[in-house]
Design a protein around this motif. Structure first.
Motif, mmCIF file in Angstrom:
data_model
loop_
_atom_site.group_PDB
_atom_site.id
_atom_site.type_symbol
_atom_site.label_atom_id
_atom_site.label_comp_id
_atom_site.label_asym_id
_atom_site.label_seq_id
_atom_site.Cartn_x
_atom_site.Cartn_y
_atom_site.Cartn_z
ATOM 1 N N VAL A 15 0.715 -1.293 -0.023
ATOM 2 C CA VAL A 15 -0.147 0.013 -0.190
ATOM 3 C C VAL A 15 0.821 1.262 0.159
ATOM 4 O O VAL A 15 0.573 2.377 -0.705
ATOM 5 N N LEU A 16 1.870 1.324 0.721
ATOM 6 C CA LEU A 16 2.954 2.455 0.915
ATOM 7 C C LEU A 16 3.540 2.571 -0.384
ATOM 8 O O LEU A 16 4.093 3.638 -0.726
ATOM 9 N N ASN A 17 3.821 1.691 -1.042
ATOM 10 C CA ASN A 17 4.791 1.649 -2.342
ATOM 11 C C ASN A 17 4.275 1.445 -3.531
ATOM 12 O O ASN A 17 4.971 1.448 -4.614
ATOM 13 N N GLY A 18 3.151 0.903 -3.690
ATOM 14 C CA GLY A 18 2.632 0.501 -4.940
ATOM 15 C C GLY A 18 1.153 1.175 -5.502
ATOM 16 O O GLY A 18 0.479 1.995 -4.655
ATOM 17 N N ARG A 19 0.494 0.665 -6.762
ATOM 18 C CA ARG A 19 -0.608 1.255 -7.199
ATOM 19 C C ARG A 19 -1.371 -0.093 -7.793
ATOM 20 O O ARG A 19 -1.108 -1.149 -6.871
ATOM 21 N N THR A 20 -2.036 0.051 -8.785
ATOM 22 C CA THR A 20 -3.068 -1.009 -9.158
ATOM 23 C C THR A 20 -2.892 -2.368 -8.844
ATOM 24 O O THR A 20 -3.555 -2.933 -8.003
ATOM 25 N N ASP A 21 -1.821 -2.961 -9.523
ATOM 26 C CA ASP A 21 -1.512 -4.371 -9.156
ATOM 27 C C ASP A 21 -1.106 -4.521 -7.810
ATOM 28 O O ASP A 21 -1.398 -5.372 -7.203
ATOM 29 N N ALA A 22 -0.276 -3.734 -7.410
ATOM 30 C CA ALA A 22 0.267 -3.934 -5.742
ATOM 31 C C ALA A 22 -0.923 -3.854 -4.851
ATOM 32 O O ALA A 22 -1.089 -4.552 -3.933
ATOM 33 N N LEU A 23 -2.030 -3.071 -5.272
ATOM 34 C CA LEU A 23 -3.085 -2.859 -4.388
ATOM 35 C C LEU A 23 -4.059 -4.175 -4.644
ATOM 36 O O LEU A 23 -4.615 -4.415 -3.561
ATOM 37 N N ALA A 24 -4.286 -4.603 -5.564
ATOM 38 C CA ALA A 24 -4.845 -5.660 -5.787
ATOM 39 C C ALA A 24 -4.191 -7.073 -5.056
ATOM 40 O O ALA A 24 -5.017 -7.870 -4.231
ATOM 41 N N GLN B 299 -2.143 7.033 4.393
ATOM 42 C CA GLN B 299 -0.870 7.031 4.343
ATOM 43 C C GLN B 299 -0.516 6.404 2.920
ATOM 44 O O GLN B 299 0.513 6.232 2.456
ATOM 45 N N ALA B 300 -1.625 5.805 2.321
ATOM 46 C CA ALA B 300 -1.594 5.190 1.060
ATOM 47 C C ALA B 300 -0.981 6.019 -0.150
ATOM 48 O O ALA B 300 -1.313 7.171 -0.086
ATOM 49 N N LEU B 301 -0.099 5.363 -0.905
ATOM 50 C CA LEU B 301 0.320 5.983 -2.238
ATOM 51 C C LEU B 301 -0.854 6.441 -3.068
ATOM 52 O O LEU B 301 -0.851 7.476 -3.809
ATOM 53 N N ASP B 302 -1.758 5.436 -3.318
ATOM 54 C CA ASP B 302 -2.784 5.892 -4.127
ATOM 55 C C ASP B 302 -4.127 5.577 -3.477
ATOM 56 O O ASP B 302 -4.790 4.436 -3.197
ATOM 57 N N PRO B 303 -4.541 6.673 -2.612
ATOM 58 C CA PRO B 303 -5.650 6.753 -1.702
ATOM 59 C C PRO B 303 -6.995 6.361 -2.658
ATOM 60 O O PRO B 303 -7.725 5.374 -1.764
ATOM 61 N N ASP B 304 -7.210 6.519 -3.628
ATOM 62 C CA ASP B 304 -8.565 5.962 -4.417
ATOM 63 C C ASP B 304 -8.265 4.682 -4.537
ATOM 64 O O ASP B 304 -9.280 4.003 -4.439
ATOM 65 N N GLY B 305 -7.196 4.096 -5.370
ATOM 66 C CA GLY B 305 -6.994 2.755 -5.371
ATOM 67 C C GLY B 305 -6.983 2.017 -4.021
ATOM 68 O O GLY B 305 -7.632 0.911 -4.076
ATOM 69 N N PHE B 306 -6.677 2.418 -3.008
ATOM 70 C CA PHE B 306 -6.765 1.778 -1.725
ATOM 71 C C PHE B 306 -8.228 1.734 -1.293
ATOM 72 O O PHE B 306 -8.741 0.594 -0.988
ATOM 73 N N ALA B 307 -8.993 2.479 -1.473
ATOM 74 C CA ALA B 307 -10.304 2.572 -1.065
ATOM 75 C C ALA B 307 -11.108 1.282 -2.288
ATOM 76 O O ALA B 307 -11.914 0.844 -1.513
ATOM 77 N N GLU B 308 -10.840 1.245 -3.221
ATOM 78 C CA GLU B 308 -11.544 0.513 -4.229
ATOM 79 C C GLU B 308 -10.765 -0.952 -3.965
ATOM 80 O O GLU B 308 -11.774 -1.772 -3.909
ATOM 81 N N THR C 105 -11.203 -2.566 10.667
ATOM 82 C CA THR C 105 -11.601 -1.259 10.040
ATOM 83 C C THR C 105 -10.739 0.011 10.462
ATOM 84 O O THR C 105 -10.250 0.538 9.608
ATOM 85 N N ASP C 106 -10.508 -0.146 11.749
ATOM 86 C CA ASP C 106 -9.716 1.027 12.201
ATOM 87 C C ASP C 106 -8.167 0.949 11.574
ATOM 88 O O ASP C 106 -7.667 2.101 11.329
ATOM 89 N N LYS C 107 -7.576 -0.048 11.675
ATOM 90 C CA LYS C 107 -6.310 -0.147 11.041
ATOM 91 C C LYS C 107 -6.234 0.000 9.450
ATOM 92 O O LYS C 107 -5.402 0.722 9.032
ATOM 93 N N LEU C 108 -7.199 -0.429 8.563
ATOM 94 C CA LEU C 108 -7.219 -0.342 7.416
ATOM 95 C C LEU C 108 -7.420 1.446 7.073
ATOM 96 O O LEU C 108 -6.921 2.132 6.192
ATOM 97 N N LEU C 109 -8.414 1.876 7.997
ATOM 98 C CA LEU C 109 -8.535 3.315 7.779
ATOM 99 C C LEU C 109 -7.237 4.296 8.085
ATOM 100 O O LEU C 109 -7.113 5.458 7.360
ATOM 101 N N LYS C 110 -6.612 3.872 9.022
ATOM 102 C CA LYS C 110 -5.324 4.431 9.232
ATOM 103 C C LYS C 110 -4.374 4.346 8.227
ATOM 104 O O LYS C 110 -3.689 5.383 7.816
ATOM 105 N N LEU C 111 -4.135 3.202 7.655
ATOM 106 C CA LEU C 111 -3.313 2.906 6.611
ATOM 107 C C LEU C 111 -3.743 3.773 5.335
ATOM 108 O O LEU C 111 -2.831 4.212 4.589
ATOM 109 N N PRO D 299 -13.962 -3.766 -1.674
ATOM 110 C CA PRO D 299 -13.722 -4.649 -2.915
ATOM 111 C C PRO D 299 -14.955 -5.112 -3.323
ATOM 112 O O PRO D 299 -15.798 -5.366 -2.455
ATOM 113 N N PRO D 300 -15.352 -5.295 -4.580
ATOM 114 C CA PRO D 300 -16.454 -5.878 -5.269
ATOM 115 C C PRO D 300 -16.738 -7.508 -4.852
ATOM 116 O O PRO D 300 -15.632 -8.002 -4.776
ATOM 117 N N SER D 301 -17.579 -7.764 -4.505
ATOM 118 C CA SER D 301 -17.991 -9.561 -4.142
ATOM 119 C C SER D 301 -17.676 -10.081 -5.370
ATOM 120 O O SER D 301 -17.874 -9.615 -6.775
#
Length: 96
Positions: free
Chosen positions: A34-43, A65-74, A56-62, A79-81
């Motif tokens: 999360v801290l160093n990557g984008r699309t493929d790394a986030l997947a 700090q994410a390099l790509d906050p929108d990708g992190f949220a996605e 959830t608290d841990k994820l929200l804190k991270l 994540p889609p089912s």
């Protein structure tokens, strides 16, 4: 606390790492990806997050700090089912 740098698994070796990762190690991979990557790394981070099962608290804190906050949220927050199509909101609003 161990501050040794970890090397997150590359996408090509992810299946082996996913099978053998402990929840603690999986969370370390999630953070690094999360801290160093984008699309493929986030997947890949999302796959490791399934093993780590962070709160959830841990994820929200991270997220802040994410390099790509929108990708992190996605990938990690909503994540889609499996088998569910992700709506394309941009094209839906463009037709209105």
């Amino acid at each position: 606390m161990d501050h040794t740098a970890i090397s997150p698994p590359q996408t090509s070796s992810s299946s082996t790492a996913l099978v053998s990762a402990s929840p603690e190690r999986a969370w370390k991979f999630v953070r690094e990806l999360v801290l160093n990557g984008r699309t493929d790394a986030l997947a890949l981070a999302a796959e490791f997050a399934e093993i780590a099962a962070p709160s959830t608290d841990k994820l929200l804190k991270l997220w802040s700090q994410a390099l790509d906050p929108d990708g992190f949220a996605e990938h990690l927050l909503a994540p889609p089912s499996p088998g569910r199509d992700v709506p394309n909101w941009s094209s839906a609003s463009a037709t209105r």
